[in-house]
Design a protein around this motif. Structure first.
Motif, mmCIF file in Angstrom:
data_model
loop_
_atom_site.group_PDB
_atom_site.id
_atom_site.type_symbol
_atom_site.label_atom_id
_atom_site.label_comp_id
_atom_site.label_asym_id
_atom_site.label_seq_id
_atom_site.Cartn_x
_atom_site.Cartn_y
_atom_site.Cartn_z
ATOM 1 N N GLU A 27 0.849 -1.196 0.000
ATOM 2 C CA GLU A 27 0.000 0.000 0.000
ATOM 3 C C GLU A 27 0.880 1.239 0.000
ATOM 4 N N ALA A 28 0.614 2.151 -0.908
ATOM 5 C CA ALA A 28 1.422 3.367 -1.012
ATOM 6 C C ALA A 28 1.310 4.179 0.277
ATOM 7 N N GLU A 29 2.439 4.699 0.738
ATOM 8 C CA GLU A 29 2.492 5.487 1.965
ATOM 9 C C GLU A 29 3.120 6.832 1.656
ATOM 10 N N GLY A 30 2.395 7.907 1.940
ATOM 11 C CA GLY A 30 2.888 9.233 1.655
ATOM 12 C C GLY A 30 3.938 9.695 2.646
ATOM 13 N N GLN A 31 4.535 10.845 2.310
ATOM 14 C CA GLN A 31 5.593 11.370 3.158
ATOM 15 C C GLN A 31 5.068 11.735 4.543
ATOM 16 N N TRP A 32 3.895 12.368 4.606
ATOM 17 C CA TRP A 32 3.368 12.792 5.897
ATOM 18 C C TRP A 32 2.900 11.608 6.728
ATOM 19 N N ALA A 33 2.413 10.548 6.037
ATOM 20 C CA ALA A 33 2.041 9.348 6.786
ATOM 21 C C ALA A 33 3.266 8.704 7.424
ATOM 22 N N ARG A 34 4.368 8.637 6.657
ATOM 23 C CA ARG A 34 5.599 8.095 7.226
ATOM 24 C C ARG A 34 6.096 8.972 8.366
ATOM 25 N N MET A 40 5.159 9.001 16.071
ATOM 26 C CA MET A 40 4.482 8.228 17.101
ATOM 27 C C MET A 40 5.425 7.244 17.785
ATOM 28 N N ARG A 41 6.537 6.885 17.115
ATOM 29 C CA ARG A 41 7.520 6.006 17.748
ATOM 30 C C ARG A 41 8.362 6.751 18.783
ATOM 31 N N HIS A 42 8.399 8.057 18.668
ATOM 32 C CA HIS A 42 9.172 8.877 19.610
ATOM 33 C C HIS A 42 8.297 9.113 20.839
ATOM 34 N N ARG A 43 8.407 8.242 21.815
ATOM 35 C CA ARG A 43 7.487 8.274 22.947
ATOM 36 C C ARG A 43 7.596 9.560 23.753
ATOM 37 N N LEU A 44 8.814 10.047 23.956
ATOM 38 C CA LEU A 44 8.986 11.280 24.725
ATOM 39 C C LEU A 44 8.316 12.454 24.030
ATOM 40 N N ALA A 45 8.413 12.493 22.681
ATOM 41 C CA ALA A 45 7.769 13.579 21.943
ATOM 42 C C ALA A 45 6.256 13.468 22.024
ATOM 43 N N GLY A 305 11.175 15.508 18.235
ATOM 44 C CA GLY A 305 10.427 14.447 17.570
ATOM 45 C C GLY A 305 10.039 14.808 16.153
ATOM 46 N N ILE A 306 9.678 16.046 15.907
ATOM 47 C CA ILE A 306 9.341 16.471 14.539
ATOM 48 C C ILE A 306 10.570 16.389 13.648
ATOM 49 N N ARG A 307 11.732 16.743 14.154
ATOM 50 C CA ARG A 307 12.956 16.643 13.368
ATOM 51 C C ARG A 307 13.231 15.203 12.971
ATOM 52 N N ASP A 308 13.104 14.265 13.901
ATOM 53 C CA ASP A 308 13.343 12.853 13.595
ATOM 54 C C ASP A 308 12.308 12.317 12.618
ATOM 55 N N ALA A 309 11.070 12.806 12.709
ATOM 56 C CA ALA A 309 10.020 12.298 11.840
ATOM 57 C C ALA A 309 10.129 12.823 10.425
ATOM 58 N N LEU A 310 10.562 14.055 10.254
ATOM 59 C CA LEU A 310 10.579 14.679 8.928
ATOM 60 C C LEU A 310 11.912 14.569 8.226
ATOM 61 N N ASP A 311 12.984 14.253 8.947
ATOM 62 C CA ASP A 311 14.307 14.163 8.333
ATOM 63 C C ASP A 311 14.795 12.720 8.433
ATOM 64 N N PRO A 312 14.663 11.919 7.362
ATOM 65 C CA PRO A 312 15.086 10.515 7.435
ATOM 66 C C PRO A 312 16.572 10.357 7.682
ATOM 67 N N THR A 313 17.373 11.375 7.351
ATOM 68 C CA THR A 313 18.825 11.240 7.549
ATOM 69 C C THR A 313 19.216 11.367 9.007
ATOM 70 N N GLN A 314 18.284 11.860 9.841
ATOM 71 C CA GLN A 314 18.577 12.007 11.268
ATOM 72 C C GLN A 314 17.903 10.885 12.050
ATOM 73 N N ARG A 315 18.211 9.628 11.694
ATOM 74 C CA ARG A 315 17.617 8.479 12.359
ATOM 75 C C ARG A 315 18.257 8.271 13.718
ATOM 76 N N ARG A 316 17.455 8.297 14.724
ATOM 77 C CA ARG A 316 17.984 8.107 16.067
ATOM 78 C C ARG A 316 17.675 6.714 16.611
ATOM 79 N N TYR A 317 16.890 5.962 15.859
ATOM 80 C CA TYR A 317 16.519 4.628 16.305
ATOM 81 C C TYR A 317 16.992 3.615 15.275
ATOM 82 N N VAL A 318 17.627 2.515 15.713
ATOM 83 C CA VAL A 318 18.207 1.500 14.827
ATOM 84 C C VAL A 318 17.480 0.185 15.047
ATOM 85 N N SER A 319 17.695 -0.752 14.117
ATOM 86 C CA SER A 319 17.023 -2.040 14.175
ATOM 87 C C SER A 319 17.621 -2.914 15.275
ATOM 88 N N GLU A 320 16.886 -3.992 15.588
ATOM 89 C CA GLU A 320 17.369 -4.934 16.594
ATOM 90 C C GLU A 320 18.648 -5.627 16.133
#
Length: 819
Positions: A27-34, A40-45, A305-320
């Motif tokens: 299913e196509a996912e837009g930029q704002w949806a991503r 929402m993953r940034h619990r503190l935000a 949190g907005i910075r992490d959500a809108l800027d994919p290059t600033q990933r603060r969370y990594v995979s398991e």
């Protein structure tokens, strides 16, 4: 074979089953949806956003949520700890901290929304334009940013507020945005410079896309993360700046357009008033302080949190998987490679002299080329600065002319004395036509200054008032009256220690049989114990000759009342003071008059009723109390109070409403000033009948929509029955920096004739307020600023204070005559 084929046939999948097993639908996912999913993953935000929504909602609806007003006083709840009745407790004079914090939060929310939105838009637009266009645009914008960043924001806001007259919260918020957008512009420019060099930008240019489309579709979406972080810093900074201004008491300047009499509901103001409560009253600091934290900290976390959500290059969370690899550390082969010794090789290059010479020549050539460019940039920045200064000059410096016609005649300086002349009072002699008596405070004399005129105000004589001996000095607050036999009376307060800020002044009345007679000074009431005081007397004479004195008196350590005394022997002796009403809470600036039928009326304002009036038909023995009108921004509770203990300095701390009362045979008129923080001040009149039933309450006379009218005085002309009200009026000056002393007349208090000016020249409202009032307990300069008006035989005699320096004699008493 058949069995094998059957098995194969049974295990084979049909085309539909094959599609279901080995394919999946995406299913196509837009930029704002991503972006929403990442946020929402940034619990503190998310938690911070919920807190901000709750806090902002409380601030927006504070006027409905707050159970008490910002300055409302509950005298039955002094210094109470937090309880269900007062969630955040109360202070020493009965202010509810929960209500004050909510109403202060309303100010913070409005500032954050306006400054955050406007400042981010300005900074993002200019930063993106400078970073994408580069060249001359980049140089001019960034040099302007550098220039503005060199000036501290606090200084810029205070100076700009004073000169631009930012007299509303919205205007001051826009001023904050105008001086705080630069960090946003710098961050956005840096991000834009990186994005501009990307391949997809070059491809868009090659395909013929316009610069506007590239900025809108490619640049801004990729710098919005950086802009969000900068915007969060901007919003948090403006909250801290506003709280600091309010805590230091500078919000009166910043949010009042330079007017230090304005007051703003703010959490910083709550903290400032609570700092003197002491450590045992911890709730005054803790709860407002937590409120500031609940605004500032979540803003930072939400921006993160907005910075992490809108800027994919600033990933603060990594995979398991990545986390597991990091836990394992480097592999054995990597550790062995790192353990091997590494040879140190030094490479030296010999640069030929020819190459050095060529490099120096190129450097000099670049320097020569850059000099004109730097000069051009400097000229451009200076030109823009000069243009902005010229625009402000044209906007603010303009010719001003009062709307009202000049009708004052015989204008003159009554005092012409070396001291400062303030707190003027005037009365007409009912027995001798054209005889006038006036008095004022004089800072160069040990007593008040007396003025007399025998020719209807055409000429005046000025002299020192009644002598107080060597052990006492006048503190001012004069009030004058003349009875039907020509006897003159003047009441004022006295300092027994001759100190300007004596905490135990007392009131006296001086009387004499004629202008040439000798003054006889009488104390109004018996001497009280130390630290008990009398303050701000007012005189009135009944047609029977009885003289009434009304003044403020400290009756208990935490209770101040308005008392009345009278004399029937020309001021030689006075009756025991009677309290007007014990229902009054912190009553201030009482004034009195007597109707033609002998009824005594007393007016003033207090913390509970606002503007009130009391009536007595039995020579001041009993009174009936009524409310004239509530008083927005009522300063009664704290303008002259220290830790719940009333202090006597009303005339220099509580100035503003200045209520006065006048009466005819069937009508009573109470004039008073009204002014909310950041709003134009006005003069209103309450009209009542003899039973104190309200008939009308509204503004006096026509005026410009944004004009200031303040310091009213009123009187009724016994010859014509007309009510006259005089006040300072800034109508005709949109900047509200010139005030003309103006008078208006009315038959019934509802319909007013067009005002007329008593003086040709204008005074500065800022100077008037600064010189008249003491604003806080650290301020020691204040002389009062009441004006006065008398009427006789169809002619009006206003007296006012002019702050124009005249040969070293400033703050002189001026007078004129109006037909």
């Amino acid at each position: 074979m058949q069995a094998s084929n059957a098995f194969a046939s049974a295990g084979a999948a049909s085309p539909e089953e094959f599609y279901d097993v080995y394919t999946m639908d995406l299913e196509a996912e837009g930029q704002w949806a991503r972006a929403r999913r990442r946020f929402m993953r940034h619990r503190l935000a998310v938690v911070s956003l919920v807190i901000l929504v709750i806090v902002f909602a409380a601030g927006i609806f504070a006027s409905w949520i707050a159970p008490y007003g910002y300055d409302e006083v509950n005298i039955n709840a002094l210094s109470q700890a937090p309880s269900w009745a007062h969630l955040f407790g109360t202070d020493q004079i009965g202010h509810d901290y929960f209500s004050r914090t909510l109403l202060g939060l309303q100010t913070e929310v409005e500032i954050v929304l306006i400054v955050g939105v406007v400042g981010t838009i300005i900074g993002t637009a200019l930063g993106a334009a400078a970073g994408y266009l580069g060249g001359f645009t980049d140089s001019v914008v960034m040099r302007m940013v550098d220039l503005l960043l060199t000036v501290p924001p606090l200084v810029t806001v205070l100076v700009a507020a004073a000169f631009l007259h930012t007299d509303t919260l919205a205007k001051t918020s826009l001023l904050f945005a105008a001086v705080l957008w630069m960090p946003v512009a710098r961050v956005v420019r840096s991000a834009t410079l990186v994005v501009r060099e990307q391949e997809y930008i070059q491809a868009a240019l090659a395909m013929g896309s316009s610069d506007r489309r590239i900025v809108r579709r490619h640049v801004l979406p990729n710098v919005v993360g950086a802009a969000a972080v900068a915007a969060s810093v901007l919003a948090a900074s403006v909250v801290i700046l506003e709280t600091t201004l309010s805590f230091l008491g500078l919000s009166r300047v910043a949010f009042g357009g330079g007017r230090t009499d304005a007051k703003l509901a703010s959490v910083g103001d709550v903290l400032a008033s609570a700092q003197n409560e002491g450590l045992f009253h911890w709730w005054g600091i803790v709860f407002p302080g937590i409120t500031v934290i609940l605004i500032v900290a979540p803003i930072y976390f939400v921006g993160d949190g907005i910075r992490d959500a809108l800027d994919p290059t600033q990933r603060r969370y990594v995979s398991e998987r990545e986390l597991a690899r990091r836990r394992r550390g480097p592999s054995r082969l990597t550790r062995m490679a790192r353990a091997l010794p590494r040879p140190h090789v030094t490479v030296r290059f010999r640069t030929p002299e020819r190459l050095l010479a060529v490099g120096d020549a190129l450097a000099r050539r670049r320097a020569r080329r850059s000099r004109p460019r730097l000069l051009l940039e400097a000229v451009a920045v200076l030109a823009l600065t000069a243009a902005a200064a010229a625009g402000i000059y044209v906007w603010q410096v303009h010719s001003v002319t009062s709307r009202w016609a000049l009708r004052g005649s015989g204008l003159q300086d009554l005092s012409r004395a070396e001291g400062l002349q303030t707190q003027v009072s005037i009365a007409a002699d009912p027995a001798r036509r054209g005889a006038l008596l006036a008095a004022s405070n004089d800072t160069a004399l040990r007593t008040v200054r007396i003025y007399t005129s025998r020719d209807d105000g055409r000429t005046w004589t000025s002299a020192a008032g009644p002598s107080l001996g060597l052990d006492a000095c006048s503190r001012g607050d004069p009030s004058v009256a003349v009875d039907g036999h020509g006897r003159e009376f003047v009441a004022f307060t006295v300092s027994g220690t001759c100190q300007q800020y004596d905490n135990s002044p007392y009131a006296v009345v001086a009387s004499r049989d004629s202008a040439a007679g000798r003054w006889h000074v009488t104390r109004l009431a018996p001497k009280r114990p130390a630290d008990f005081w009398d303050d701000y007397p007012s005189l009135a004479v009944a047609p029977s000759g009885r003289v009434y004195a009304t003044w403020s008196r400290l009756l208990k350590w935490t209770y101040e009342g308005i008392v009345v005394s009278s004399s029937t022997d020309a001021g030689r002796s006075w009756t025991r003071p009677q309290v007007v009403s014990p229902r009054l809470s912190f009553p201030r600036l009482a004034a009195t008059t007597v109707a033609p039928d002998g009824t005594l009326y007393v007016t003033g304002y207090d913390a509970r009723l606002g503007v009130w009036i009391a009536r007595s038909g039995d020579a001041g023995k009993t009174f009936r109390l009524a409310r004239v009108a509530p008083l927005p921004g009522n300063p009664a509770a704290d303008c002259s109070t220290a830790s719940g203990h009333p202090t006597p300095f009303q005339s220099i701390r509580c100035l503003g409403p200045n209520p006065t009362v006048s009466a005819t045979g069937n009508r009573v008129f109470v004039t008073y000033g009204v002014g909310l923080p950041g709003e134009p001040q006005s003069v209103r009149v309450g009209v009542l009948d003899r039973t104190l039933r309200s008939l009308w309450n509204g503004p006096i006379g026509p005026a410009d929509a944004n004009a200031d009218r303040f310091w009213p005085a009123s009187t009724v002309d016994p010859a014509t029955g007309r009510l006259w009200a005089c006040y300072y009026d800034t109508s005709g000056d949109s900047s509200r920096s010139h005030a003309w002393y103006t008078c208006a007349a009315s038959r019934d208090g509802r319909r007013w004739a067009e005002p007329v000016r008593a003086a040709r020249t204008a005074a500065s409202p800022d100077v008037l307020w600064e010189d008249a009032r003491v604003y806080s307990y650290g301020d020691v300069i204040g002389y009062g600023g009441t004006t006065s008006v008398a009427a006789a035989a169809g002619r009006i005699h206003p007296l006012w204070i002019d702050t124009t320096d005249r040969g070293g004699r400033s703050q002189e008493v001026f007078g004129a005559t109006l037909p």
